[in-house]
Design an enzyme around this catalytic site. Structure first.
Site: not given
Length: 346
Positions: A254, A289-291
């Site tokens: 990311h 999401l994205d954690e």
């Protein structure tokens, strides 16, 4: 092996020297090679040299062992005795004892003669120690003897991370076997990616996605015989049901320092926000999401002289480097779970 990770450079931690822990005393000394424990500190010339694996006898090979258990006196002594009793020699070891947590982590590299210490016997010997100390995790890997990690790479339209992984695999810089590439984007037969894959016999599967069908069942059918998955800028969200059904780790890359700039087009988000410190984060995929827990992060600077194009180029370079390093760390057992969503990264 299920490893969930969090970047941990800022953890309050207590590091122990090997000699001190053998005596049961926790100190704040920095990590040291086993080979230098008895060396004089008077001059560099007096130090016992660390063994260079490239100079070892052909009959010797390298092993890696990671160990996590409740902290108590004698752990390092037992692990060292196990290796030494089979004629092995420890090349390096790193230890982490979190402050006031009473839990012990160690990653060690050692050399041994497989004729004197068969691989199956090694597992049995470390299992005894694992039972003795009620270990949460005890994993052994012998790169020259154990099967190479099998992965599948998922990608969308952007090629930079996928190309970098393929070239790293071709050059022998990534310790993985790429079984196939899956994409929701169709690529023409004469593109660089397709020519590379065809030349090396790596299958390419185009599974077009829609808002209502993410083709997760098809993906699951293609990734069953793998050790973990890599999302090389795969711009689809994997559902919690998919992650549960797969049951192994999924590594994602990311742009940025999570959790900032989530979702689509993060480079444009950060550019428009006027940030001057850009980054890339390799992390494990979770249902949020994205954690997911972080494996690796890298940063670079931008200035008012950068436009969106140079900004994106710098970001993509970071993404490639960060993802490759995260994969290597994972394969080399350098990533250990720490608490619920953090990790020790040796």
């Amino acid at each position: 092996m299920r490893l969930l990770t969090r970047f941990c450079s800022s953890f309050p931690q207590q590091t122990t020297s090997v000699g001190a822990r053998r005596g049961g005393i926790n100190t704040h000394n920095t990590n040291r090679h086993y080979n230098s424990l008895n060396a004089s500190s008077s001059s560099a010339a007096d130090q016992v040299p660390v063994l260079d694996p490239s100079s070892l006898s052909p009959s010797l090979t390298r092993g890696i062992h990671v160990f996590n258990c409740p902290d108590e006196v004698g752990i390092v002594a037992k692990l060292s005795e196990c290796i030494a009793s089979k004629g092995g020699n420890i090349l390096a070891a790193e230890i982490f004892v979190p402050h006031k947590k009473q839990t012990f982590y160690q990653r060690s590299e050692f050399i041994f003669n497989p004729a004197n210490w068969p691989r199956a016997q090694m597992d049995e010997d470390f299992l005894k120690i694992s039972t003795r100390f009620k270990a949460v995790r005890s994993v052994v890997r012998v790169p020259d003897l154990d099967p190479i990690h099998k992965i599948v790479v998922l990608a969308s339209k952007q090629d930079h991370c996928l190309v970098d992984l393929l070239h790293g695999w071709q050059d022998g810089k990534l310790p993985v076997d790429i079984k196939c590439v899956i994409s929701n984007h169709e690529r023409g037969p004469n593109t660089h990616i397709m020519r590379f894959l065809e030349r090396h016999g790596i299958p390419y599967h185009h599974l077009g996605t829609t808002k209502d069908d993410k083709r997760e069942e098809g993906i699951l059918n293609l990734v069953q015989d793998t050790d973990f998955l890599v999302l090389a800028r795969y711009m689809q969200v994997l559902s919690a049901n998919f992650l549960k059904a797969y049951g192994k780790d999924v590594i994602n890359i990311h742009h940025g320092l999570l959790p900032s700039f989530k979702g689509g087009n993060p480079s444009k988000q950060a550019f428009e926000a006027g940030v001057k410190l850009i980054g890339a984060t390799a992390h494990f995929v979770t249902k949020e999401l994205d954690e997911g827990p972080i494996i690796e992060q890298m940063v670079d600077t931008v200035s008012h002289r950068d436009n969106l194009l140079t900004y994106v180029q710098k970001s993509q370079n970071l993404e490639k480097q960060c993802l490759a390093k995260a994969i290597k760390s994972y394969c080399q057992l350098r990533v250990l779970p720490y608490e619920q969503n953090r990790t020790v990264v040796f």
